[in-house]
Design a protein around this motif. Structure first.
Motif, PDB file in Angstrom:
ATOM      1  N   PHE A 110     -35.888   3.187  -3.902  1.00  0.00           N
ATOM      2  CA  PHE A 110     -36.870   3.413  -2.494  1.00  0.00           C
ATOM      3  C   PHE A 110     -36.929   2.106  -1.805  1.00  0.00           C
ATOM      4  CE2 PHE A 110     -40.342   4.413   0.278  1.00  0.00           C
ATOM      5  CZ  PHE A 110     -40.005   5.282   1.008  1.00  0.00           C
ATOM      6  N   ALA A 111     -37.688   0.973  -2.721  1.00  0.00           N
ATOM      7  CA  ALA A 111     -38.162  -0.123  -2.268  1.00  0.00           C
ATOM      8  C   ALA A 111     -37.067  -1.219  -2.168  1.00  0.00           C
ATOM      9  CB  ALA A 111     -39.269  -0.805  -3.316  1.00  0.00           C
ATOM     10  N   TYR A 112     -35.913  -1.158  -2.840  1.00  0.00           N
ATOM     11  CA  TYR A 112     -34.957  -2.373  -2.981  1.00  0.00           C
ATOM     12  C   TYR A 112     -33.733  -2.066  -2.195  1.00  0.00           C
ATOM     13  CZ  TYR A 112     -38.692  -5.016  -5.127  1.00  0.00           C
ATOM     14  OH  TYR A 112     -39.859  -5.607  -5.357  1.00  0.00           O
ATOM     15  N   ARG A 113     -33.366  -0.893  -2.002  1.00  0.00           N
ATOM     16  CA  ARG A 113     -32.270  -0.576  -0.979  1.00  0.00           C
ATOM     17  C   ARG A 113     -32.844  -0.693   0.406  1.00  0.00           C
ATOM     18  NH1 ARG A 113     -28.089  -1.180  -4.233  1.00  0.00           N
ATOM     19  NH2 ARG A 113     -26.652  -0.074  -2.690  1.00  0.00           N
ATOM     20  N   ASP A 114     -32.055  -0.883   1.264  1.00  0.00           N
ATOM     21  CA  ASP A 114     -32.560  -0.950   2.696  1.00  0.00           C
ATOM     22  C   ASP A 114     -33.130   0.376   3.264  1.00  0.00           C
ATOM     23  OD1 ASP A 114     -32.173  -3.445   3.284  1.00  0.00           O
ATOM     24  OD2 ASP A 114     -29.999  -3.061   4.362  1.00  0.00           O
ATOM     25  N   THR A 115     -32.381   1.465   2.366  1.00  0.00           N
ATOM     26  CA  THR A 115     -32.933   2.666   3.080  1.00  0.00           C
ATOM     27  C   THR A 115     -34.408   3.054   3.180  1.00  0.00           C
ATOM     28  OG1 THR A 115     -30.901   3.654   2.068  1.00  0.00           O
ATOM     29  CG2 THR A 115     -32.483   5.366   2.744  1.00  0.00           C
ATOM     30  N   LEU A 118     -36.460   1.331   5.933  1.00  0.00           N
ATOM     31  CA  LEU A 118     -35.898   1.585   7.159  1.00  0.00           C
ATOM     32  C   LEU A 118     -36.396   2.930   7.646  1.00  0.00           C
ATOM     33  CD1 LEU A 118     -32.395  -0.074   7.462  1.00  0.00           C
ATOM     34  CD2 LEU A 118     -34.772  -0.688   8.529  1.00  0.00           C
ATOM     35  N   ILE A 119     -36.276   3.904   6.587  1.00  0.00           N
ATOM     36  CA  ILE A 119     -36.454   5.285   6.744  1.00  0.00           C
ATOM     37  C   ILE A 119     -37.964   5.404   6.830  1.00  0.00           C
ATOM     38  CG2 ILE A 119     -36.614   7.570   5.562  1.00  0.00           C
ATOM     39  CD1 ILE A 119     -34.056   7.413   6.991  1.00  0.00           C
ATOM     40  N   SER A 120     -38.633   4.780   6.039  1.00  0.00           N
ATOM     41  CA  SER A 120     -40.175   4.970   6.160  1.00  0.00           C
ATOM     42  C   SER A 120     -40.754   4.629   7.290  1.00  0.00           C
ATOM     43  CB  SER A 120     -40.747   4.174   4.917  1.00  0.00           C
ATOM     44  OG  SER A 120     -40.722   2.784   4.678  1.00  0.00           O
ATOM     45  N   SER A 121     -40.250   3.227   7.747  1.00  0.00           N
ATOM     46  CA  SER A 121     -40.806   2.647   9.103  1.00  0.00           C
ATOM     47  C   SER A 121     -40.191   3.569  10.105  1.00  0.00           C
ATOM     48  CB  SER A 121     -40.536   1.295   9.372  1.00  0.00           C
ATOM     49  OG  SER A 121     -39.092   1.043   9.626  1.00  0.00           O
ATOM     50  N   LEU A 151     -48.809  -5.869 -10.594  1.00  0.00           N
ATOM     51  CA  LEU A 151     -47.626  -6.736 -10.112  1.00  0.00           C
ATOM     52  C   LEU A 151     -46.404  -5.993  -9.268  1.00  0.00           C
ATOM     53  CD1 LEU A 151     -47.391  -9.428 -12.738  1.00  0.00           C
ATOM     54  CD2 LEU A 151     -48.181  -9.914 -10.478  1.00  0.00           C
ATOM     55  N   LEU A 152     -46.199  -5.025  -9.972  1.00  0.00           N
ATOM     56  CA  LEU A 152     -45.051  -4.186  -9.344  1.00  0.00           C
ATOM     57  C   LEU A 152     -45.418  -3.499  -7.998  1.00  0.00           C
ATOM     58  CD1 LEU A 152     -42.419  -2.716  -9.769  1.00  0.00           C
ATOM     59  CD2 LEU A 152     -43.584  -0.793 -10.882  1.00  0.00           C
ATOM     60  N   SER A 153     -46.775  -2.846  -8.043  1.00  0.00           N
ATOM     61  CA  SER A 153     -47.522  -2.414  -7.028  1.00  0.00           C
ATOM     62  C   SER A 153     -47.367  -3.493  -5.983  1.00  0.00           C
ATOM     63  CB  SER A 153     -48.926  -2.117  -7.175  1.00  0.00           C
ATOM     64  OG  SER A 153     -49.746  -1.795  -6.072  1.00  0.00           O
ATOM     65  N   SER A 154     -47.784  -4.815  -6.217  1.00  0.00           N
ATOM     66  CA  SER A 154     -47.937  -5.711  -5.070  1.00  0.00           C
ATOM     67  C   SER A 154     -46.464  -5.900  -4.600  1.00  0.00           C
ATOM     68  CB  SER A 154     -48.402  -7.090  -5.413  1.00  0.00           C
ATOM     69  OG  SER A 154     -49.668  -6.780  -6.079  1.00  0.00           O
ATOM     70  N   ALA A 155     -45.566  -6.206  -5.449  1.00  0.00           N
ATOM     71  CA  ALA A 155     -44.042  -6.189  -5.034  1.00  0.00           C
ATOM     72  C   ALA A 155     -43.698  -4.938  -3.938  1.00  0.00           C
ATOM     73  CB  ALA A 155     -43.237  -6.105  -6.266  1.00  0.00           C
ATOM     74  N   ILE A 156     -44.096  -3.859  -4.394  1.00  0.00           N
ATOM     75  CA  ILE A 156     -43.711  -2.800  -3.347  1.00  0.00           C
ATOM     76  C   ILE A 156     -44.445  -3.095  -2.125  1.00  0.00           C
ATOM     77  CG2 ILE A 156     -43.697  -0.376  -3.306  1.00  0.00           C
ATOM     78  CD1 ILE A 156     -41.660  -1.237  -5.531  1.00  0.00           C
ATOM     79  N   LYS A 157     -45.714  -3.313  -2.269  1.00  0.00           N
ATOM     80  CA  LYS A 157     -46.392  -3.558  -1.011  1.00  0.00           C
ATOM     81  C   LYS A 157     -45.880  -4.512   0.023  1.00  0.00           C
ATOM     82  CE  LYS A 157     -51.039  -4.748   0.908  1.00  0.00           C
ATOM     83  NZ  LYS A 157     -52.394  -4.932   0.419  1.00  0.00           N
ATOM     84  N   PHE A 158     -45.509  -5.839  -0.618  1.00  0.00           N
ATOM     85  CA  PHE A 158     -44.595  -6.912   0.102  1.00  0.00           C
ATOM     86  C   PHE A 158     -43.299  -6.399   0.733  1.00  0.00           C
ATOM     87  CE2 PHE A 158     -47.254 -10.203  -1.235  1.00  0.00           C
ATOM     88  CZ  PHE A 158     -47.158 -10.933  -0.261  1.00  0.00           C
ATOM     89  N   ARG A 159     -42.678  -5.448   0.050  1.00  0.00           N
ATOM     90  CA  ARG A 159     -41.298  -5.033   0.485  1.00  0.00           C
ATOM     91  C   ARG A 159     -41.492  -3.770   1.736  1.00  0.00           C
ATOM     92  NH1 ARG A 159     -36.039  -5.867   1.430  1.00  0.00           N
ATOM     93  NH2 ARG A 159     -34.972  -4.028   0.879  1.00  0.00           N
TER      94      ARG A 159
END
Lengths: 254, 254
Positions: A110-115, A118-121, A151-159
């Motif tokens: 979910f986080a590291y493919r474009d989909t 883009l889908i969430s926004s 850290l994973l949570s923060s990574a997801i937040k940035f993305r």
């Protein structure tokens, strides 16, 4: 309309919390809808108002194109994007105060493919949205994994670029002592002691995380509804804009 | 014997770099072996000295147990653990200076299921090991995703507890300007400017990451072998123990 996304590693309990938190909100006489964005989910304990599997079903993709499990997951996630227009149109017809969004089993897809981004926004559109990140208690009870999940949570937040609330899922599986232990980490105590030997970069990271954590992860159980009041309050706070974002003007430079 | 693990998100180029870096090391007259730990990989461009698919094949698991793609991936990863004894025995028979280890397509399945951590510590045993984390250039060229990948890298490091080297994979796909841009972020310049509006927690995290990064991600291309000399040098440095770990005695407290 407010969108609440639920993300987390495989097995963290996303689907279950979507069902139980929906029931909890309905009990509070809220108007709630649910969306399933996981093309590979096999069984849903709730009937979603929108189901991405009506457009892309990973099982069908696998059989039709004779793909292996890994490739079929990736292809399915990517195919969702090609249906974005139709999906957006159908979701726009949903009317509810809160829309709970169940995301793919593996947060990475979910986080590291474009989909995902883009889908969430796209589906949140101009509405306010928050991402509830589930930290699996089974993993989080060990100090290194606790830090790793933050850290994973923060990574997801940035993305994903959504305000985020951390939840300690399946907290009913923790003993009282384990829960107290995790809480003491969240409040900044003794996490470094419990981590054992770490290098200097890791030490600085832990310090920053612990010192700057807005609020510690909220222990929640989808079995007992334990913590749902706190989760609701925190989600409300974030959706109401309680979280401060630095604007370009007051953004200090490194 | 030195173990070099290759991890990264789906599509970051793990399998390709294992093949190309193996060929590179062989060209330097090194004695190299390869291990495939991905039960779901469909095609390998190299013949591994050990292949986990001889024990667990995700495709077979899916068909035998009539599972969907997501469940079959998770079950396969978990099943690997039940074969740990036999796997360890077979790997112990490998003789080489360097053993390159290809990991499951999705880093989340390797890092956040028990299997990855246990199998990696089991097969590395008393030998020195390093984890090469691949940051996909396609994602890393955008500032938020660059930071996100560095955070993901740190998350993986905490969970696997191996010294780590960050690599910017598929760097040949970047324009010269994009590469310069990423390099300037790695050296601490202008990343905050390029991030746009961020909250205070994120700002502190970025500052910590940028200020404490031992060395910026190494741009590498498996197509041209660009960056392989630098990667080899950095891996050597880490394997030689060049990375300082804080001991309990000199570990400052928060």
């Amino acid at each position: 309309m407010y969108f609440i996304f639920f993300t987390g590693t495989a097995g963290a309990g996303k689907t279950t919390i979507v069902k139980e938190f929906r029931d909890y909100l309905i009990d509070q006489e809220m108007d709630v809808a649910t969306i399933n964005l996981d093309p590979a989910v096999e069984n849903l304990p709730y009937t979603p108002d929108f189901d991405v599997r009506d457009y892309v079903d990973a099982f069908e993709v696998m059989q039709r194109y004779q793909l292996g499990p890994n490739t079929s997951l990736i292809v399915s996630i990517d195919l969702v994007l090609s249906k974005a227009g139709e999906i957006k149109k159908e979701i726009d017809e949903i009317e509810a105060n809160y829309v709970l969004v169940d995301t793919p089993g593996q947060v990475e897809l979910f986080a590291y493919r474009d989909t995902g981004r883009l889908i969430s926004s796209l589906i949140a559109g101009e509405n306010r949205a928050v991402n509830v990140f589930l930290m699996d208690s089974f993993l989080a009870k060990e100090a290194r994994s606790y830090v790793s999940l933050l850290l994973l949570s923060s990574a997801i937040k940035f993305r994903l670029n959504l305000p985020q609330v951390n939840v300690l899922s399946k907290a009913d599986l923790l003993s009282e002592k384990e829960l107290e232990n995790i809480k003491s980490w969240g409040e900044g105590e003794k996490i470094v002691d419990d981590l054992g030997t770490i290098d200097e970069y890791s030490f600085e990271l832990v310090k920053t995380i612990v010192e700057n954590l807005d609020s510690p992860p909220i222990p929640v159980s989808s079995v007992t509804d334990f913590g749902f009041d706190e989760l609701y309050a925190e989600v409300q706070k974030v959706l109401a804009g309680g979280e401060d974002y630095l604007t370009e003007e007051n953004n200090p430079r490194i």
